[in-house]
Design a protein around this motif. Structure first.
Motif, PDB file in Angstrom:
ATOM      1  N   SER A  83       0.828  -1.211   0.000  1.00 26.89           N
ATOM      2  CA  SER A  83       0.000   0.000   0.000  1.00 26.89           C
ATOM      3  C   SER A  83       0.862   1.260   0.000  1.00 26.89           C
ATOM      4  O   SER A  83       0.525   2.249  -0.671  1.00 26.89           O
ATOM      5  CB  SER A  83      -0.921  -0.004   1.211  1.00 26.89           C
ATOM      6  OG  SER A  83      -0.166  -0.122   2.419  1.00 26.89           O
TER       7      SER A  83
ATOM      8  N   ALA B 146       2.210   1.759  -3.486  1.00 26.96           N
ATOM      9  CA  ALA B 146       1.136   2.198  -4.384  1.00 26.96           C
ATOM     10  C   ALA B 146       0.841   3.682  -4.207  1.00 26.96           C
ATOM     11  O   ALA B 146       0.678   4.421  -5.188  1.00 26.96           O
ATOM     12  CB  ALA B 146      -0.119   1.374  -4.127  1.00 26.96           C
ATOM     13  N   ILE B 147       0.783   4.127  -2.964  1.00 21.53           N
ATOM     14  CA  ILE B 147       0.486   5.539  -2.700  1.00 21.53           C
ATOM     15  C   ILE B 147       1.613   6.429  -3.213  1.00 21.53           C
ATOM     16  O   ILE B 147       1.365   7.508  -3.773  1.00 21.53           O
ATOM     17  CB  ILE B 147       0.255   5.743  -1.191  1.00 21.53           C
ATOM     18  CG1 ILE B 147      -1.037   5.040  -0.763  1.00 21.53           C
ATOM     19  CG2 ILE B 147       0.184   7.235  -0.850  1.00 21.53           C
ATOM     20  CD1 ILE B 147      -1.257   4.995   0.728  1.00 21.53           C
TER      21      ILE B 147
ATOM     22  N   TYR C 277       1.116   6.734  -6.805  1.00 24.83           N
ATOM     23  CA  TYR C 277      -0.118   7.468  -7.123  1.00 24.83           C
ATOM     24  C   TYR C 277       0.120   8.981  -7.112  1.00 24.83           C
ATOM     25  O   TYR C 277      -0.465   9.715  -7.912  1.00 24.83           O
ATOM     26  CB  TYR C 277      -1.195   7.087  -6.106  1.00 24.83           C
ATOM     27  CG  TYR C 277      -2.566   7.640  -6.403  1.00 24.83           C
ATOM     28  CD1 TYR C 277      -3.344   7.087  -7.427  1.00 24.83           C
ATOM     29  CD2 TYR C 277      -3.093   8.679  -5.658  1.00 24.83           C
ATOM     30  CE1 TYR C 277      -4.611   7.578  -7.700  1.00 24.83           C
ATOM     31  CE2 TYR C 277      -4.364   9.176  -5.921  1.00 24.83           C
ATOM     32  CZ  TYR C 277      -5.118   8.616  -6.949  1.00 24.83           C
ATOM     33  OH  TYR C 277      -6.382   9.105  -7.217  1.00 24.83           O
ATOM     34  N   TYR C 278       1.003   9.437  -6.236  1.00 19.61           N
ATOM     35  CA  TYR C 278       1.283  10.867  -6.124  1.00 19.61           C
ATOM     36  C   TYR C 278       2.586  11.269  -6.835  1.00 19.61           C
ATOM     37  O   TYR C 278       3.061  12.392  -6.654  1.00 19.61           O
ATOM     38  CB  TYR C 278       1.356  11.273  -4.651  1.00 19.61           C
ATOM     39  CG  TYR C 278       0.008  11.242  -3.974  1.00 19.61           C
ATOM     40  CD1 TYR C 278      -0.986  12.146  -4.334  1.00 19.61           C
ATOM     41  CD2 TYR C 278      -0.278  10.306  -2.995  1.00 19.61           C
ATOM     42  CE1 TYR C 278      -2.238  12.116  -3.724  1.00 19.61           C
ATOM     43  CE2 TYR C 278      -1.521  10.273  -2.375  1.00 19.61           C
ATOM     44  CZ  TYR C 278      -2.495  11.179  -2.743  1.00 19.61           C
ATOM     45  OH  TYR C 278      -3.736  11.148  -2.148  1.00 19.61           O
TER      46      TYR C 278
ATOM     47  N   LEU D  63      -3.147   4.726 -12.313  1.00 10.24           N
ATOM     48  CA  LEU D  63      -2.128   5.773 -12.211  1.00 10.24           C
ATOM     49  C   LEU D  63      -2.280   6.784 -13.338  1.00 10.24           C
ATOM     50  O   LEU D  63      -2.185   8.001 -13.118  1.00 10.24           O
ATOM     51  CB  LEU D  63      -0.733   5.150 -12.245  1.00 10.24           C
ATOM     52  CG  LEU D  63      -0.328   4.227 -11.079  1.00 10.24           C
ATOM     53  CD1 LEU D  63       1.110   3.748 -11.268  1.00 10.24           C
ATOM     54  CD2 LEU D  63      -0.478   4.929  -9.741  1.00 10.24           C
TER      55      LEU D  63
ATOM     56  N   GLN E 282      -4.889   9.276 -12.856  1.00  3.69           N
ATOM     57  CA  GLN E 282      -4.453  10.300 -11.906  1.00  3.69           C
ATOM     58  C   GLN E 282      -3.516  11.314 -12.559  1.00  3.69           C
ATOM     59  O   GLN E 282      -3.229  12.362 -11.991  1.00  3.69           O
ATOM     60  CB  GLN E 282      -3.758   9.617 -10.720  1.00  3.69           C
ATOM     61  CG  GLN E 282      -3.105  10.522  -9.695  1.00  3.69           C
ATOM     62  CD  GLN E 282      -4.112  11.368  -8.902  1.00  3.69           C
ATOM     63  OE1 GLN E 282      -5.326  11.163  -9.003  1.00  3.69           O
ATOM     64  NE2 GLN E 282      -3.623  12.309  -8.112  1.00  3.69           N
TER      65      GLN E 282
ATOM     66  N   VAL F 115      -4.913   2.204  -3.934  1.00  6.95           N
ATOM     67  CA  VAL F 115      -5.151   3.371  -4.775  1.00  6.95           C
ATOM     68  C   VAL F 115      -6.640   3.700  -4.859  1.00  6.95           C
ATOM     69  O   VAL F 115      -7.057   4.876  -4.800  1.00  6.95           O
ATOM     70  CB  VAL F 115      -4.550   3.138  -6.192  1.00  6.95           C
ATOM     71  CG1 VAL F 115      -5.061   4.197  -7.150  1.00  6.95           C
ATOM     72  CG2 VAL F 115      -3.034   3.156  -6.121  1.00  6.95           C
ATOM     73  N   LYS F 116      -7.462   2.665  -4.976  1.00  4.17           N
ATOM     74  CA  LYS F 116      -8.918   2.897  -5.045  1.00  4.17           C
ATOM     75  C   LYS F 116      -9.448   3.502  -3.764  1.00  4.17           C
ATOM     76  O   LYS F 116     -10.399   4.287  -3.781  1.00  4.17           O
ATOM     77  CB  LYS F 116      -9.632   1.580  -5.335  1.00  4.17           C
ATOM     78  CG  LYS F 116      -9.490   1.100  -6.768  1.00  4.17           C
ATOM     79  CD  LYS F 116     -10.291  -0.186  -7.023  1.00  4.17           C
ATOM     80  CE  LYS F 116     -10.225  -0.590  -8.475  1.00  4.17           C
ATOM     81  NZ  LYS F 116     -10.989  -1.856  -8.720  1.00  4.17           N
TER      82      LYS F 116
END
Length: 473
Positions: A304, A307-308, A311-312, A340, A343, A469-470
């Motif tokens: 996690s 992933a975060i 994501y950013y 991704l 985003q 991400v979701k």
């Protein structure tokens, strides 16, 4: 219409289809249609072979219909087996399948040579045709037995790499013995004295040579081996095409042989190994002093968190490897990539030439998942981008991202071009455990300050990343 004219025209069309199909295979966008085009060329060449058999052999051989019936039965068995195995084979087993089918091509060329030499047909056409039959038989037999060993190594049926004392001397002796036996066959055949025993000994030596050449090679080097034997098979088929005076075989074999040779050179360059080392089994050997103490320690991270971070991020580069194929996680990976991209993250894939277990393995894997071709880049096209990447993530790759290849002269992979994952701002490595890679070399990337390890099966890890991400949305 003259049957001979039909045959020659059909072979010409088949040759054009082979060449055009190969041309279309140069681009991932048209590769599928290229395979189909070349396949139809092969169907045409096989169909015309029946017409050739009827036209040439009906009067000379009363049993031609019996022979053609046997050919039809053989074709039925072959097509049925190929169709079934092709539909059933998993992506992880594709390298084994390629090695096996490549070996069958070499075996077919060797079988043609054996029949022509046993019967004396080759010798009746003169010394040049006889020499070509012998060389084609030698190369085809080596490709057959060598490819079978490669298949067994890739399939896990042979797990040990055995190097005998004086391995190269033994291989050289077998090679020159095969050449000497081939010369004796040529001489005896031209004198009208075909020795079945001598021909049998020749093929036994050739098959043993293929085993001895391939057995000492480590599994990590199998992509180059597959490529090399592909070139061998093409060359053998071309030689036997001259023996049978079959233009389609000559052209198809030449195309496969030349393409395989170029691919072998590219693969050897990607591993920083001379082609001579490939042929004489110098590669795949490790240096006992290659693994010294590595500074630092591995740092674990949650899926996690990785992933975060992605994501950013602004720019993410993904490096797929064999572990991705083993986990069959390519579809989950692309699902994550699309999240991704939604985003606004710039996501790219970096492919090393020897990633996976066969040439192009990762490209096929990603294509199966529907990853667009325009975000997939080869090493030389993307390596400079790693320095600007916020995050680089490695899924199941090892040696192709090991910085030791740049700095550690004692390492067996020293000098091999690698993907510059260590130059990214942050790197994550998805790996099932803390073991070494396929070559047995410890990876310095895993201990780097900017690297974190995400342990687990790639399929499960990607599912966790998708959920993480979701949850942000």
């Amino acid at each position: 219409m003259d049957t001979t004219l039909i045959i020659e025209a059909a072979y010409f069309v088949a040759a054009l289809l082979f060449i055009y199909g190969l041309k279309r295979m140069a681009s991932p966008v048209t590769a599928r249609s290229g395979i189909l085009v070349a396949g139809w060329g092969m169907v045409l060449a096989v169909a015309v072979a029946f017409l050739y058999g009827l036209d040439v052999n009906e009067k000379a051989q009363p049993h031609v219909w019996v022979n053609l019936t046997l050919v039809v039965i053989a074709l039925g068995i072959g097509v049925g087996w190929a169709w079934y195995s092709g539909k059933k084979v998993a992506m992880t087993d594709m390298p084994q399948m390629v090695a096996l089918y490549n070996g069958m091509g070499g075996g077919a060329a060797a079988a043609i040579a054996a029949i022509e030499l046993f019967s004396g047909n080759a010798q009746s056409h003169g010394i040049v045709v006889t020499i070509l039959a012998v060389l084609g038989g030698l190369i085809g037999a080596v490709a057959l037995s060598g490819s079978l060993i490669a298949w067994a190594k890739l399939d896990g049926r042979i797990n040990k790499t055995v190097r005998l004392p004086g391995q190269q001397a033994i291989n050289a002796a077998l090679f020159f013995l095969a050449l000497a036996t081939g010369a004796a066959i040529t001489t005896a055949g031209l004198a009208g004295e075909v020795s079945i025993t001598l021909v049998a000994v020749f093929f036994v030596i050739s098959l043993v040579l293929g085993v001895m050449l391939t057995n000492p090679i480590g599994g990590a080097d199998m992509p180059v081996v597959i490529s090399l034997y592909n070139a061998f098979t093409g060359l053998a088929v071309a030689f036997e095409g001259f023996v049978l005076q079959n233009p389609a075989m000559i052209i198809a074999g030449t195309v496969v042989g030349s393409a395989g040779t170029l691919l072998t050179l590219m693969m050897a360059k990607a591993m920083n190994r001379p082609v001579s080392n490939v042929i004489f089994s110098q590669f795949g050997e490790t240096d006992d002093g290659g693994d010294s103490e590595i500074e630092g320690s591995m740092k674990a991270a949650e899926a996690s968190d990785a992933a975060i971070a992605m994501y950013y991020a602004n720019k993410v580069i993904i490096v797929p490897g064999y572990g991705l194929a083993v986990a069959q996680a390519q579809h989950k990976l692309y699902e994550f990539v699309k999240l991704l991209q939604k985003q606004g993250v710039d996501v790219r894939f970096a492919i090393h030439p020897v990633a996976g277990r066969m040439p192009g393995h990762m490209n096929v894997l990603l294509a199966e998942a529907g990853v667009p071709y325009d975000i997939i880049f080869d090493l030389e096209d993307i390596n400079e981008d790693f320095a600007q990447a916020d995050v680089a993530i490695v899924l199941g790759a090892n040696d192709v991202v090991n910085p030791a290849a740049r700095t550690k002269k004692s390492s067996p992979i020293y000098g091999m071009p690698i993907l510059n994952v260590d130059m990214a701002q942050t790197a994550y490595v998805v790996k099932r455990g803390q073991g070494k890679g396929y070559s047995g070399v410890e990876n310095e990337l895993f201990y780097a300050d900017n690297t974190s390890m995400v342990y687990g099966d790639a399929q499960k890890v990607m599912a966790q990343m998708i959920e993480a991400v979701k949850s942000l949305g």
